[in-house]
Design a protein around this motif. Structure first.
Motif, PDB file in Angstrom:
ATOM      1  N   TYR A  23      44.820  33.217  38.888  1.00  0.00           N
ATOM      2  CA  TYR A  23      44.372  33.302  40.275  1.00  0.00           C
ATOM      3  C   TYR A  23      42.910  32.882  40.349  1.00  0.00           C
ATOM      4  O   TYR A  23      42.080  33.391  39.607  1.00  0.00           O
ATOM      5  N   LYS A  25      39.605  32.367  42.916  1.00  0.00           N
ATOM      6  CA  LYS A  25      39.103  32.765  44.222  1.00  0.00           C
ATOM      7  C   LYS A  25      37.686  32.273  44.445  1.00  0.00           C
ATOM      8  O   LYS A  25      37.014  31.847  43.514  1.00  0.00           O
ATOM      9  N   SER A  26      37.266  32.357  45.697  1.00  0.00           N
ATOM     10  CA  SER A  26      35.892  32.058  46.087  1.00  0.00           C
ATOM     11  C   SER A  26      35.208  33.382  46.415  1.00  0.00           C
ATOM     12  O   SER A  26      35.859  34.314  46.893  1.00  0.00           O
ATOM     13  N   CYS A  29      35.237  34.654  50.396  1.00  0.00           N
ATOM     14  CA  CYS A  29      36.494  34.359  51.092  1.00  0.00           C
ATOM     15  C   CYS A  29      37.285  35.656  51.265  1.00  0.00           C
ATOM     16  O   CYS A  29      37.727  36.256  50.288  1.00  0.00           O
ATOM     17  N   CYS A  32      40.836  35.328  50.032  1.00  0.00           N
ATOM     18  CA  CYS A  32      40.882  35.385  48.569  1.00  0.00           C
ATOM     19  C   CYS A  32      40.946  36.829  48.085  1.00  0.00           C
ATOM     20  O   CYS A  32      41.716  37.164  47.185  1.00  0.00           O
ATOM     21  N   LYS A  33      40.126  37.693  48.677  1.00  0.00           N
ATOM     22  CA  LYS A  33      40.097  39.095  48.271  1.00  0.00           C
ATOM     23  C   LYS A  33      41.416  39.783  48.595  1.00  0.00           C
ATOM     24  O   LYS A  33      41.985  40.476  47.766  1.00  0.00           O
ATOM     25  N   LEU A  36      44.158  38.466  46.312  1.00  0.00           N
ATOM     26  CA  LEU A  36      44.003  38.919  44.929  1.00  0.00           C
ATOM     27  C   LEU A  36      44.695  40.254  44.733  1.00  0.00           C
ATOM     28  O   LEU A  36      45.410  40.447  43.744  1.00  0.00           O
ATOM     29  N   TYR A  53      42.298  36.341  36.540  1.00  0.00           N
ATOM     30  CA  TYR A  53      41.678  35.676  37.679  1.00  0.00           C
ATOM     31  C   TYR A  53      40.234  35.338  37.354  1.00  0.00           C
ATOM     32  O   TYR A  53      39.649  35.882  36.410  1.00  0.00           O
ATOM     33  N   ASP A  55      36.454  33.610  39.495  1.00  0.00           N
ATOM     34  CA  ASP A  55      35.758  33.177  40.701  1.00  0.00           C
ATOM     35  C   ASP A  55      35.184  31.793  40.414  1.00  0.00           C
ATOM     36  O   ASP A  55      34.614  31.584  39.344  1.00  0.00           O
ATOM     37  N   GLY A  71      40.230  27.857  47.988  1.00  0.00           N
ATOM     38  CA  GLY A  71      40.563  29.194  47.539  1.00  0.00           C
ATOM     39  C   GLY A  71      41.331  29.909  48.635  1.00  0.00           C
ATOM     40  O   GLY A  71      41.149  29.608  49.807  1.00  0.00           O
ATOM     41  N   PRO A  72      42.192  30.804  48.283  1.00  0.00           N
ATOM     42  CA  PRO A  72      42.601  31.080  46.911  1.00  0.00           C
ATOM     43  C   PRO A  72      43.611  30.046  46.403  1.00  0.00           C
ATOM     44  O   PRO A  72      44.303  29.406  47.174  1.00  0.00           O
ATOM     45  N   THR A  73      43.657  29.925  45.100  1.00  0.00           N
ATOM     46  CA  THR A  73      44.668  29.105  44.439  1.00  0.00           C
ATOM     47  C   THR A  73      45.301  29.949  43.349  1.00  0.00           C
ATOM     48  O   THR A  73      44.606  30.634  42.620  1.00  0.00           O
TER      49      THR A  73
END
Length: 109
Positions: A23, A25-26, A29, A32-33, A36, A53, A55, A71-73
């Motif tokens: 995972y 994330k930015s 974002c 993203c949170k 997650l 994961y 960042d 993000g997210p990816t």
């Protein structure tokens, strides 16, 4: 999910795990949170699944290495090869169905 912060650790985790959930994330974002936490709950259902994961600000090299554009990816990798990719608004049902498919393959884990 384990928190990895450098490309070397990420590559080692992928090499060790037969099936890995990655995972990305930015930092600022909110999607993203939120995602997650949801993806983490799915990963927790499968103790044999390698899941981690990071960042994008912690390891900028991964953007080019894994071709991450937003993000997210989430990436699902089998024996180091990408078998699933979800980005932005991730379809959690599809992700879990794909995990189940690969875990059910003989010798997957």
């Amino acid at each position: 999910m384990e928190h990895l912060t450098n490309i070397r650790d990420i590559e080692q985790a992928i090499a060790r795990g037969r099936l890995c959930l990655f995972y990305i994330k930015s930092p600022y974002c909110t999607v993203c949170k939120a995602m997650l936490d949801k993806v983490g709950k799915i990963a927790d259902k499968y103790p044999s699944l390698c899941s981690f994961y990071t960042d994008v600000t912690e390891e900028p090299l991964l953007v080019g290495h894994f071709l991450v554009y937003s993000g997210p990816t989430v990436l699902l990798l089998m024996n180091g090869k990408e078998v699933y990719r979800g980005a932005n608004f991730i379809n959690l049902e599809e992700l879990e169905r794909t995990i189940n498919q690969y875990l059910s393959l003989k010798g997957a884990i």
